[in-house]
Design a protein around this motif. Structure first.
Motif, PDB file in Angstrom:
ATOM      1  N   ILE A 101       0.839  -1.206   0.000  1.00 16.05           N
ATOM      2  CA  ILE A 101       0.000   0.000   0.000  1.00 16.05           C
ATOM      3  C   ILE A 101       0.873   1.254   0.000  1.00 16.05           C
ATOM      4  N   ALA A 102       1.939   1.243   0.816  1.00 16.70           N
ATOM      5  CA  ALA A 102       2.831   2.406   0.866  1.00 16.70           C
ATOM      6  C   ALA A 102       3.551   2.606  -0.460  1.00 16.70           C
ATOM      7  N   ILE A 104       2.441   1.762  -3.461  1.00 21.61           N
ATOM      8  CA  ILE A 104       1.462   2.288  -4.420  1.00 21.61           C
ATOM      9  C   ILE A 104       1.278   3.795  -4.209  1.00 21.61           C
ATOM     10  N   TRP A 105       1.299   4.227  -2.955  1.00 23.82           N
ATOM     11  CA  TRP A 105       1.112   5.639  -2.629  1.00 23.82           C
ATOM     12  C   TRP A 105       2.362   6.465  -2.987  1.00 23.82           C
ATOM     13  N   LEU A 106       3.538   5.970  -2.626  1.00 26.09           N
ATOM     14  CA  LEU A 106       4.762   6.761  -2.787  1.00 26.09           C
ATOM     15  C   LEU A 106       5.367   6.655  -4.177  1.00 26.09           C
ATOM     16  N   LYS A 108       3.758   5.049  -6.955  1.00 30.52           N
ATOM     17  CA  LYS A 108       2.749   4.837  -7.988  1.00 30.52           C
ATOM     18  C   LYS A 108       2.865   3.447  -8.620  1.00 30.52           C
ATOM     19  N   GLY A 114       3.613  -3.698  -6.163  1.00 30.04           N
ATOM     20  CA  GLY A 114       3.684  -3.345  -4.746  1.00 30.04           C
ATOM     21  C   GLY A 114       3.769  -4.573  -3.859  1.00 30.04           C
TER      22      GLY A 114
END
Length: 546
Positions: A101-102, A104-106, A108, A114
């Motif tokens: 999840i991190a 994907i957020w940081l 992309k 991920g």
């Protein structure tokens, strides 16, 4: 190539000892040597050695996992119930999900990429965790509740799980994922097959380990194909390595899990053989540890860390402090672990090194988008968590765990053996020195030669010192003299030097007749908490102190 091996062993050993003396883990110094000798700095290590680094690291991991298996305690694992099993799945899965999840957020990343990063970062390092847990067992920290055993077992299971998911994701990203059609037209996708693969890897690994352990018992204990402990270790290590090689060629079982389980079954099938092998694998690990961590340092790609340093540290923090912490809580829910023991998992179950070095570069080599970033974060996880974990395990164990009784049948207890030889100026001193020398050679011990100075001695102190030097020439020893009451000084010096046994004569000649016939030997036996060996005219009577 020989020069490279020489640099690895000597520089790795001495820099490791320097860092140990500076109160830091030795592996920090070894990894630093690898970075300096590797292609990133001086490029001293031969390309041939670097090309062979993966199999060399595999051998080192095999050795440390065999050590782990030979140190497991079945009773403690049964006492923990499902805690060890849950530790093998929940912390790794939760960390992998939060890392994904991190990422994907940081960065992309898409979800499969991920998760690929999550599987790499979530794996635990046996090279850091196993030695740390075995040392805790040898010192008694957490052994009452079987905490080191639960962490050892859970670590091995979690690596099996994450490596399987990692390979599945690689196939999916490479567009190679496919299903399997079963009888009656049932088709299962790769994701649906994953639970079956995990169960198959674990069950087949355990079966093969049991077969291997029984075969080793037959060859080494019943049919006596070997003549000493060195040959026992050589054969056992070869069979363990065979399991790793077969697992690579036929990926239907976990080779590393099979190795650790082999050690566990050896304890159950033949405890004396397991004890001999434990000592042998301890010696192998001295060399394997240096090779493992120096080559680990040489594999770290420093130039790719710059752009991902801060986001990489954030991902590691999220994965450990949120994801893995959630998994630790769920794993110990309903157990008899208190909050301090649960908190110890932060230091005892977080280190990354071996798996990350082994698979961190695979996404990049296979052309997966984001592979360079994945490799950089894998390298960062090694640099940050391996030294922290190696330092934190022995540092926080005394603060967070309870100390229990050590079981010497399950773990090698590192102990410096010191023997005390109490000698007078009579000819019996030669027999006392000969006996204590025999005991010291058996245990690779050291000797304190004690002479309590008395008046009217037929021989001088210099003569006793010369005799000690001659009879103990191949043994580390120290000659000391004191004055005072003979039995009191013997017991005092023995306690000051924390000796394992006192060796003394039962009868003396002339100057000692009045005391050694009864009063001195009897007084030492009655007052000493340390076992006493009495030497009497070539016949040895062994008695224990109170």
């Amino acid at each position: 190539m020989l020069e490279s091996i020489l640099w690895i062993l000597l520089a790795g050993f001495f820099v490791g000892q320097i860092t140990r003396r500076l109160k830091a883990p030795a592996l920090v110094g070894m990894a630093l040597v690898g970075i300096i000798l590797g292609p990133q700095v001086t490029d001293t290590i031969s390309p041939d050695v670097l090309a062979a680094s993966a199999p060399l690291r595999a051998i080192a991991v095999m050795i440390i996992l065999m050590k782990a298996g030979l140190g497991l305690d079945r009773e403690k694992l049964l006492q923990q119930g499902t805690v060890a099993l849950r530790l093998g799945f929940l912390p790794a899965l939760c960390e992998a999900l939060f890392v994904a999840i991190a990422a994907i957020w940081l960065f992309k990343f898409d979800l499969p990429t991920g998760l690929l990063l999550g599987c790499i970062i979530g794996a635990e390092s046996p090279a850091v965790i196993v030695p740390g847990m075995l040392r805790l067992k040898s010192l008694g920290w957490g052994v009452t509740k079987g905490i080191p055993d639960a962490i050892l077992t859970g670590s091995a299971l979690s690596d099996v799980l994450l490596l399987l998911v990692f390979n599945l994701l690689l196939s999916f990203l490479a567009q190679e994922a496919g299903g399997v059609t079963l009888p009656f037209g049932i088709t299962l996708s790769a994701v649906q097959l994953l639970p079956l693969q995990i169960i198959c890897q674990i069950i087949l690994g355990v079966i093969l380990s049991l077969v291997t352990a029984r075969l080793l018992v037959v060859l080494l204990a019943k049919q006596n194909w070997t003549q000493n402990a060195v040959q026992d270790t050589l054969v056992a290590a070869s069979f363990a390595l065979l399991l790793v090689v077969l697992a690579e060629k036929f990926p239907f079982f976990s080779g590393y899990l099979a190795v650790m389980a082999t050690g566990f079954f050896l304890i159950e099938l033949d405890a004396p053989l397991a004890r001999r092998l434990r000592s042998g694998f301890d010696s192998l690990w001295v060399v394997a540890e240096i090779v493992l961590f120096v080559l680990l340092g040489a594999s770290i790609q420093l130039q790719v860390l710059e752009k991902t340093l801060l986001p990489g540290l954030l991902i590691l923090a999220i994965g450990t402090l949120i994801g893995r912490a959630l998994g630790w809580y769920l794993s110990t829910l309903g157990s008899n672990w208190n909050w301090r023991e649960r908190l110890f998992l932060l230091s005892g179950n977080s280190a990354k090194a071996t798996v990350q070095a082994a698979i961190g570069a695979i996404p990049l080599t296979q052309g997966i988008q984001g592979g360079e970033t994945i490799l950089a974060i894998a390298a960062l996880s090694i640099l940050v968590t391996a030294p922290l974990g190696a330092w934190a395990i022995p540092t926080f164990a005394p603060k967070l765990l309870e100390r229990g009784e050590v079981d010497p049948t399950k773990v090698a207890i590192a102990r410096r053996i010191v023997l005390l030889a109490a000698v007078d100026s009579s000819p019996l001193a030669s027999q006392v020195l000969a006996k204590v020398a025999e005991l010291a050679r058996r245990s690779d011990g050291e000797i304190i030669v004690l002479h309590v100075i008395r008046t009217n001695e037929p021989y001088g102190v210099a003569h006793l010192r010369e005799k000690s030097q001659r009879l103990l020439a191949d043994i580390r020893h120290k000659f000391i003299t004191v004055t005072g009451s003979v039995p009191e000084e013997i017991v005092r010096v023995a306690q000051d030097y924390q000796v394992a046994e006192i060796v003394m004569g039962k009868r003396g000649h002339r100057a000692w007749d009045e005391v050694l016939v009864g009063s001195v030997s009897q007084a030492v036996l009655e007052s000493s908490p340390i076992p006493v060996i009495l030497v009497e005219d070539e016949r040895i009577s062994v008695r224990g102190g109170k």
